[in-house]
Design a protein around this motif. Structure first.
Motif, PDB file in Angstrom:
ATOM      1  N   LYS A 108      47.585  39.365  32.640  1.00  0.00           N
ATOM      2  CA  LYS A 108      48.775  38.857  32.140  1.00  0.00           C
ATOM      3  C   LYS A 108      49.143  37.514  32.777  1.00  0.00           C
ATOM      4  O   LYS A 108      49.346  36.611  32.193  1.00  0.00           O
ATOM      5  CB  LYS A 108      49.993  39.929  32.345  1.00  0.00           C
ATOM      6  N   SER A 109      49.053  37.463  33.916  1.00  0.00           N
ATOM      7  CA  SER A 109      49.093  36.380  34.799  1.00  0.00           C
ATOM      8  C   SER A 109      48.213  35.200  34.487  1.00  0.00           C
ATOM      9  O   SER A 109      48.737  34.298  34.447  1.00  0.00           O
ATOM     10  CB  SER A 109      49.398  36.698  36.546  1.00  0.00           C
ATOM     11  N   ARG A 110      47.009  35.764  34.456  1.00  0.00           N
ATOM     12  CA  ARG A 110      46.008  34.597  34.135  1.00  0.00           C
ATOM     13  C   ARG A 110      46.055  34.133  32.515  1.00  0.00           C
ATOM     14  O   ARG A 110      45.806  32.811  32.372  1.00  0.00           O
ATOM     15  CB  ARG A 110      44.570  35.337  34.223  1.00  0.00           C
ATOM     16  N   LEU A 111      46.520  34.857  31.788  1.00  0.00           N
ATOM     17  CA  LEU A 111      46.525  34.411  30.299  1.00  0.00           C
ATOM     18  C   LEU A 111      47.922  33.559  30.386  1.00  0.00           C
ATOM     19  O   LEU A 111      47.978  32.483  29.686  1.00  0.00           O
ATOM     20  CB  LEU A 111      46.923  35.746  29.458  1.00  0.00           C
ATOM     21  N   GLN A 112      49.055  33.987  31.065  1.00  0.00           N
ATOM     22  CA  GLN A 112      50.076  32.943  31.101  1.00  0.00           C
ATOM     23  C   GLN A 112      49.773  31.830  31.718  1.00  0.00           C
ATOM     24  O   GLN A 112      50.647  30.836  31.557  1.00  0.00           O
ATOM     25  CB  GLN A 112      51.378  33.712  31.494  1.00  0.00           C
ATOM     26  N   ARG A 151      40.636  29.038  28.945  1.00  0.00           N
ATOM     27  CA  ARG A 151      39.506  29.585  28.901  1.00  0.00           C
ATOM     28  C   ARG A 151      39.529  30.869  28.274  1.00  0.00           C
ATOM     29  O   ARG A 151      38.468  31.301  27.876  1.00  0.00           O
ATOM     30  CB  ARG A 151      39.352  29.767  30.386  1.00  0.00           C
ATOM     31  N   TYR A 152      40.589  31.378  27.911  1.00  0.00           N
ATOM     32  CA  TYR A 152      40.697  32.808  27.390  1.00  0.00           C
ATOM     33  C   TYR A 152      40.939  32.852  25.849  1.00  0.00           C
ATOM     34  O   TYR A 152      41.809  32.140  25.731  1.00  0.00           O
ATOM     35  CB  TYR A 152      41.397  33.707  28.181  1.00  0.00           C
ATOM     36  N   GLN A 210      46.485  35.539  42.247  1.00  0.00           N
ATOM     37  CA  GLN A 210      45.907  36.058  40.969  1.00  0.00           C
ATOM     38  C   GLN A 210      45.225  35.006  40.055  1.00  0.00           C
ATOM     39  O   GLN A 210      44.267  35.467  39.353  1.00  0.00           O
ATOM     40  CB  GLN A 210      47.040  36.722  40.014  1.00  0.00           C
ATOM     41  N   VAL A 211      45.641  33.812  40.065  1.00  0.00           N
ATOM     42  CA  VAL A 211      45.177  32.709  39.116  1.00  0.00           C
ATOM     43  C   VAL A 211      44.409  31.452  40.002  1.00  0.00           C
ATOM     44  O   VAL A 211      44.105  30.621  39.110  1.00  0.00           O
ATOM     45  CB  VAL A 211      46.325  32.393  38.388  1.00  0.00           C
ATOM     46  N   GLN A 212      44.094  31.675  41.150  1.00  0.00           N
ATOM     47  CA  GLN A 212      43.312  30.628  41.588  1.00  0.00           C
ATOM     48  C   GLN A 212      41.944  30.688  41.395  1.00  0.00           C
ATOM     49  O   GLN A 212      41.549  31.488  40.879  1.00  0.00           O
ATOM     50  CB  GLN A 212      43.494  30.823  43.440  1.00  0.00           C
TER      51      GLN A 212
END
Length: 296
Positions: A216-220, A229-230, A32-34
């Motif tokens: 959610k995963s990207r924010l965390q 970035r966000y 998800q976050v790569q």
């Protein structure tokens, strides 16, 4: 249907299967976050093979302490709140099943959000002496010292948006499936039917809000490997879509669904069977926490 049955307080039915499939969570988070500019993994299988090669089998269990730490409270909270909410609503209807599940999902976010933050950070850190965190509690303590309560609760809005409807779908799907399958106490295929209903319900729950889980995963994970970035949930969704298109919101879905079926099959089957034995041979119709078509 009797709505006076005490709400269950089953602490940790998922823990039986947790250690076996926690690696699926790691795969999902990594995918998800790569980075889109320099992606490390080509898919679920390649991600799995890379982790085994670079970090050994133990690499698949990164962040295990965080789910174990909060799982007891989450399961007790979810099934207790769902049962009491359904009793308060008065009738065991599909709508009320959804509303009771949604209430349970919203309340457990208080524990779930920090727990998943620690899990995400641990799963993304490197191996060896260079690692930043020694464990789940150390991770949360460091985040609190740097960012305060706001940092510990990073991703709370997206967690609420994911958990509230998904738990409504979770309990509604299980209720509908057990009735459709005719899960009657004493029949020879009862446990397989409960496993099927629980597993499919878990998959339906994840499918209903999976894009929100990606956000959610990207924010965390934001800021772990570079500058943040966000600026929030909507900004994260917008940037992700602009950079990668709609497929970004399905990243890691395969590993998540593969994990969801056995975990939730074990959860609901265990809860239902334990409740049936706890109530004894003179058990009344199903309590609101786990509605069944008969006396389970």
């Amino acid at each position: 249907m009797n709505t006076e049955t005490p709400a269950p307080c089953l602490c940790c039915p998922r823990s039986v299967a947790l250690a076996v499939i926690v690696g699926g969570q790691l795969l999902g988070v990594r995918l998800q976050v790569q980075s889109t500019e320099k992606p490390r993994y080509r898919g679920t299988l390649h991600c799995f093979q890379t982790i085994l090669k670079q970090e050994s089998v133990l690499g698949l269990y990164k962040g295990l302490g965080s789910p174990l730490m909060g799982l007891t409270f989450i399961n007790a909270l979810v099934f207790g709140v769902q049962g009491n909410t359904l009793r308060a609503l008065g009738q065991d209807t599909p709508l009320n099943q959804f509303l009771a599940g949604a209430a349970a999902g919203a309340i457990q976010c208080v524990i779930c959000c920090p727990m998943e933050l620690a899990k995400t950070r641990l799963q993304l850190q490197g191996a060896g002496p260079a690692r930043t965190y020694k464990g789940s509690l150390d991770c949360l303590a460091q985040i609190y010292r740097r960012e305060g309560l706001r940092g510990v609760n990073r991703g709370m809005a997206s967690t609420l948006l994911r958990e509230t409807p998904s738990f409504g779908v979770y309990f509604l799907a299980y209720d509908v499936l057990t009735r459709a399958l005719g899960c009657e106490p004493g029949e020879s295929l009862l446990v397989p039917k409960l496993l099927l209903a629980g597993g499919v319900s878990g998959m339906a729950s994840w499918l209903s809000t999976y894009p929100v889980d990606v956000v959610k995963s990207r924010l965390q994970a934001d800021g772990v490997r570079g500058a943040p970035r966000y600026h929030g949930m909507l900004d994260c969704a917008r940037q992700s879509y602009q950079a990668e298109g709609w497929r970004v919101f399905t990243r890691g879905l395969a590993s998540t669904l593969l994990r969801a079926f056995p975990v939730n099959a074990a959860t609901f089957a265990t809860v239902t069977v334990v409740l049936s034995y706890a109530r004894g041979p003179e058990a009344t119709p199903a309590g609101p926490a786990l509605a069944q078509p008969s006396s389970l």
